[in-house]
Scaffold this motif. Structure first.
Motif, PDB file in Angstrom:
ATOM      1  N   ARG B  50       0.840  -1.203   0.000  1.00  0.00           N
ATOM      2  CA  ARG B  50       0.000   0.000   0.000  1.00  0.00           C
ATOM      3  C   ARG B  50       0.874   1.252   0.000  1.00  0.00           C
ATOM      4  O   ARG B  50       0.579   2.227  -0.691  1.00  0.00           O
ATOM      5  CB  ARG B  50      -0.935  -0.003   1.207  1.00  0.00           C
ATOM      6  CG  ARG B  50      -2.049  -1.025   1.107  1.00  0.00           C
ATOM      7  CD  ARG B  50      -2.775  -1.181   2.436  1.00  0.00           C
ATOM      8  NE  ARG B  50      -3.844  -2.174   2.355  1.00  0.00           N
ATOM      9  CZ  ARG B  50      -3.634  -3.482   2.450  1.00  0.00           C
ATOM     10  NH1 ARG B  50      -2.413  -3.942   2.596  1.00  0.00           N
ATOM     11  NH2 ARG B  50      -4.659  -4.321   2.358  1.00  0.00           N
ATOM     12  N   PHE B 230       4.686  -8.223  -2.936  1.00  0.00           N
ATOM     13  CA  PHE B 230       3.538  -9.007  -2.470  1.00  0.00           C
ATOM     14  C   PHE B 230       3.789 -10.497  -2.679  1.00  0.00           C
ATOM     15  O   PHE B 230       3.532 -11.324  -1.792  1.00  0.00           O
ATOM     16  CB  PHE B 230       2.296  -8.571  -3.251  1.00  0.00           C
ATOM     17  CG  PHE B 230       0.996  -9.061  -2.688  1.00  0.00           C
ATOM     18  CD1 PHE B 230       0.192  -8.223  -1.935  1.00  0.00           C
ATOM     19  CD2 PHE B 230       0.549 -10.348  -2.936  1.00  0.00           C
ATOM     20  CE1 PHE B 230      -1.016  -8.666  -1.422  1.00  0.00           C
ATOM     21  CE2 PHE B 230      -0.659 -10.800  -2.427  1.00  0.00           C
ATOM     22  CZ  PHE B 230      -1.438  -9.958  -1.671  1.00  0.00           C
ATOM     23  N   ARG B 238      -0.807 -15.430  -7.605  1.00  0.00           N
ATOM     24  CA  ARG B 238      -2.105 -15.851  -8.128  1.00  0.00           C
ATOM     25  C   ARG B 238      -2.915 -14.646  -8.560  1.00  0.00           C
ATOM     26  O   ARG B 238      -2.636 -13.517  -8.172  1.00  0.00           O
ATOM     27  CB  ARG B 238      -2.848 -16.727  -7.132  1.00  0.00           C
ATOM     28  CG  ARG B 238      -3.260 -16.014  -5.877  1.00  0.00           C
ATOM     29  CD  ARG B 238      -4.365 -16.765  -5.179  1.00  0.00           C
ATOM     30  NE  ARG B 238      -3.935 -17.951  -4.447  1.00  0.00           N
ATOM     31  CZ  ARG B 238      -4.261 -19.199  -4.761  1.00  0.00           C
ATOM     32  NH1 ARG B 238      -4.966 -19.433  -5.797  1.00  0.00           N
ATOM     33  NH2 ARG B 238      -3.884 -20.212  -4.025  1.00  0.00           N
ATOM     34  N   ASN B 240      -5.898 -13.620  -7.910  1.00  0.00           N
ATOM     35  CA  ASN B 240      -6.770 -12.842  -7.014  1.00  0.00           C
ATOM     36  C   ASN B 240      -5.992 -12.168  -5.887  1.00  0.00           C
ATOM     37  O   ASN B 240      -6.550 -11.795  -4.873  1.00  0.00           O
ATOM     38  CB  ASN B 240      -7.913 -13.695  -6.460  1.00  0.00           C
ATOM     39  CG  ASN B 240      -7.441 -14.711  -5.451  1.00  0.00           C
ATOM     40  OD1 ASN B 240      -6.243 -14.934  -5.329  1.00  0.00           O
ATOM     41  ND2 ASN B 240      -8.356 -15.318  -4.739  1.00  0.00           N
ATOM     42  N   ALA B 242      -4.249  -9.348  -3.737  1.00  0.00           N
ATOM     43  CA  ALA B 242      -4.496  -7.927  -3.458  1.00  0.00           C
ATOM     44  C   ALA B 242      -5.859  -7.445  -3.933  1.00  0.00           C
ATOM     45  O   ALA B 242      -6.004  -6.333  -4.409  1.00  0.00           O
ATOM     46  CB  ALA B 242      -3.407  -7.059  -4.081  1.00  0.00           C
ATOM     47  N   LEU B 243      -6.849  -8.297  -3.772  1.00  0.00           N
ATOM     48  CA  LEU B 243      -8.205  -7.919  -4.160  1.00  0.00           C
ATOM     49  C   LEU B 243      -8.680  -6.739  -3.308  1.00  0.00           C
ATOM     50  O   LEU B 243      -8.612  -6.788  -2.094  1.00  0.00           O
ATOM     51  CB  LEU B 243      -9.126  -9.130  -3.920  1.00  0.00           C
ATOM     52  CG  LEU B 243     -10.292  -9.358  -4.854  1.00  0.00           C
ATOM     53  CD1 LEU B 243      -9.839  -9.412  -6.295  1.00  0.00           C
ATOM     54  CD2 LEU B 243     -10.979 -10.676  -4.500  1.00  0.00           C
ATOM     55  N   GLY B 244      -9.141  -5.664  -3.962  1.00  0.00           N
ATOM     56  CA  GLY B 244      -9.696  -4.529  -3.221  1.00  0.00           C
ATOM     57  C   GLY B 244      -8.656  -3.560  -2.684  1.00  0.00           C
ATOM     58  O   GLY B 244      -8.999  -2.598  -2.010  1.00  0.00           O
TER      59      GLY B 244
END
Lengths: 336, 346
Positions: B50, B230, B238, B240, B242-244
């Motif tokens: 982030r 990450f 993969r 998906n 860090a979704l959102g």
């Protein structure tokens, strides 16, 4: 003026610098008395895990110790890792996790073990190298077997069917789907035809949309297997409203009480077990592990209160017991 | 007009700094288990990605643009890196290609925005779905989680015996560069000018399209760095991942005092916002509060801080106006209470 910002930054840097606490390893010790167990479910809002916790609370009332339960607001490994670290910082003795992703949480769990925390998994396994025990609600193969058998009963072993799973990364569900695909080659299921695997992403809305989309896309669809506790009730409601339920039969895994009326009218079947007992067993096993009564080796036995004696199987797996196909005949036996 | 000392101190940055330091001091003194090396290192590691992504996001928002595809670029680059490692490519090559992939994603966003004149909100909303979709096409629902030790060690270890995790180093290296560019260089002044008034900036000779395109490329590139971080931190590539995350990043930027309307805000405020949110999340976790309640607290924090800043600003304005409102002694007498119409209980 930047004066405050600057002094503040210097102050913050000093604080951090003063925290040269060593991040070294701590040995796992044997507890002489009851331990603190941190439960880490997949998702904060899932009632399944709330019910499992009532079982853990019951066991805690019997044998002492402490139950903590904390979970993320998203069913992802990343969110769970933050909570694993939080539990380690809180100095729990055992973490009991239901993994959102078997491999992605493994490094964090191994690091927890280095900090002296023991790890068991329940409901959904994590990489075997990252935990001592896996408390399994039922043998995965037998659950998949039962779901396919149940679908067969509902559709007379004939026609198109779909699977509406949870997330594409869910360990359990993916294993069941592979098993079902393999089983379809047998003569008994030769007339059943799997047309699609869709994903409801552990969300009621997405499950409803996906269920309706499957009905639209495959006019000859006879049934859907939904191996997800949030998905089966959501899909049943959506199909009931669209008038497709009945023409399309549903089966899968979900709390029996949530779909009782559909089970009673014969349009839905369910494979289920006693969820409260899973929490009870997990807590008992975690305490036995913390007190070094067991280590996770095959063949060890431990006493789990009112559930009696359990044996550790291959790969540290402990199976709660056989699940059941829920039909109008036995639906009243299930309290969740 | 000369600003008084009080005015100069009453800035959003200083308010956030006080709030963040107060939270940190409270945590150190009153929250059990907060002040351990392990906990501090995990709290810092948890914001690694982030912190990285918020840097280009701030520049974009100041320039009146937005990039919603950041988390999807992170996921896609994570997938790309994963399959290259799986195929046995040497690490330097895999890393270089991953970074190039991120920059390419950013360039595609930038092209659509500058060449076709589409609003970035719409463009990046589209590419947000598209980039993650490509990740799913490549890896499906599978994942790569077998990485060389050097990668996983980077994701897990701390610098020597200190509580500083390796994963925050890319941010610590990039942050001064971004601060310099935004707050001390000609490019930074152009970004502010562009966000403050695009047409005036254009007539003043600022190459607005080039700057906006550049910002999107930088955003893509930094997201690729975050993708590598990450992947190393979770030992997992993969689609998906860090979704959102994009919304978390935008929250941090806005809480840091970056104006939604562009042209205003500083990076220092954003750093305080990062510290505040990281500390807060960690303290809430240690206090045994679940994820849903944590989200609620952070949402409330954003709303309350905006309200407070508005209140302070209007109070300051009132002081400046030197309007002394005479006391009238006349108060509003409330009418008699309305008769209760409760039905008799049966």
């Amino acid at each position: 003026m930047k004066a405050i910002s600057r002094t503040g930054a210097a102050f913050a840097a000093l604080l951090l610098a003063s925290l040269l606490g060593s991040t070294g390893a701590l040995a796992q010790t044997c507890k002489s008395g009851p331990a603190t167990v941190g439960f880490l479910p997949k998702l904060d809002t899932d009632p399944y895990f709330q019910v499992a916790k009532t079982g853990a609370d019951e066991a805690q009332g019997e044998i002492g110790g402490t139950v903590i339960q904390q979970a993320p607001s998203q069913a992802t490994a990343e969110a769970q890792i933050e909570f694993i670290n939080n539990l380690v910082s809180q100095k729990v003795d055992v973490i009991a996790i239901s993994g959102n992703d078997a491999n992605a949480v493994a490094p964090a769990l191994k690091r927890a073990a280095k900090q002296g925390v023991r790890v068991v998994s329940y409901d959904s396994d994590v990489a075997a190298s990252a935990r001592s025990l896996f408390l399994n609600q039922a043998k995965g193969d037998s659950l998949a077997e039962m779901m396919l058998e149940s679908l067969g009963q509902l559709t007379n072993y004939d026609g198109d069917f779909a699977i509406l799973s949870s997330t594409p990364t869910a360990t359990n569900q993916n294993a069941w789907i592979d098993f079902i695909k393999a089983r379809l080659k047998e003569p008994k299921y030769a007339k059943l035809n799997l047309v699609q695997v869709a994903y409801g992403q552990e969300s009621e809305q997405i499950n409803q949309q996906q269920a309706l989309a499957l009905v639209q896309a495959f006019p000859n669809l006879k049934g859907i297997i939904i191996p997800a506790g949030i998905g089966l009730p959501a899909a049943a409601r959506a199909l009931e409203q669209s008038g497709a339920l009945g023409k399309i039969k549903l089966t899968g895994l979900a709390p029996a009480t949530l779909i009782k009326k559909y089970i009673q009218n014969g349009t839905v079947q369910d494979i289920w077990w006693n969820v409260k007992d899973l929490g009870y067993l997990t807590y008992q096993a975690a305490q036995a592990l913390a007190q070094c009564k067991i280590t996770g080796k095959e063949g060890e036995t431990f006493k789990a209160g009112r559930l009696g004696e359990y044996k550790v199987g291959a790969n540290g797996e402990v199976v709660l017991g056989p699940a059941q196909i829920v039909t109008p005949k036995n639906v009243d036996e299930f309290k969740f | 007009m000369k600003r008084s000392l009080f005015d100069r101190l009453a800035t959003w940055d200083n308010f956030l700094a006080l709030l963040a330091l107060a939270t940190l001091a409270f945590a150190l003194l009153r929250v059990p288990n907060f002040a351990t090396g392990f906990n501090i290192s995990q709290a810092i590691a948890g914001v690694s990605e982030r912190a990285l992504i918020v840097l280009p996001m701030v520049l974009l928002i100041i320039a009146r643009e937005i990039d919603l595809s950041v988390a999807s670029i992170l996921a896609l680059t994570s997938v790309l890196f994963g399959i290259m490692v799986e195929a046995g490519w040497p690490l330097p090559a895999a890393i270089a290609l991953t970074l190039a992939g991120g920059a390419l994603c950013g360039a595609f966003n930038g092209l659509l925005v500058t060449r076709l004149g589409l609003p970035s909100l719409v463009v990046t909303l589209g590419t947000m779905a598209m980039y993650r979709g490509i990740g799913y096409i490549i890896l499906g629902s599978g994942s790569v989680n077998d990485f060389p030790d050097s990668v996983t060690d980077f994701g897990i270890d701390t610098l020597g015996d200190s509580p500083i995790p390796w994963t925050i180093l890319p941010f610590l290296a990039l942050a001064p560069v971004f601060v310099f560019v935004l707050q001390a260089s000609a490019t930074g002044r152009r970004i502010y000018a562009l966000g403050g008034n695009p047409s005036v900036a254009l007539y003043a000779g600022v190459r607005t399209a080039r700057i906006r395109f550049g910002l999107f490329v930088v955003s893509g590139l930094v997201c690729a760095v975050a993708g590598l971080v990450f992947t190393a931190r979770l030992a997992n590539a993969r689609a998906n991942n860090a979704l959102g995350l994009e919304l978390d990043v935008i929250t941090i930027a806005l809480l840091g005092g970056i104006s939604v309307f562009g042209g205003r805000g500083r990076l220092t405020g954003v750093f305080w916002a990062l510290l505040l949110i990281a500390t807060l999340r960690n303290v809430l976790g240690l206090s045994q509060i679940g994820g849903d309640a944590q989200g609620t607290v952070i949402g409330l924090l954003l709303i309350l801080s905006l309200l407070l800043s508005n209140l302070i600003q209007s109070a300051l304005a009132a002081i400046h106006a030197r309007r002394s409102i005479p006391e009238t002694g006349d108060h509003d007498g409330g009418g008699p209470p309305a008769p209760s119409t409760a039905s008799p209980a049966e």
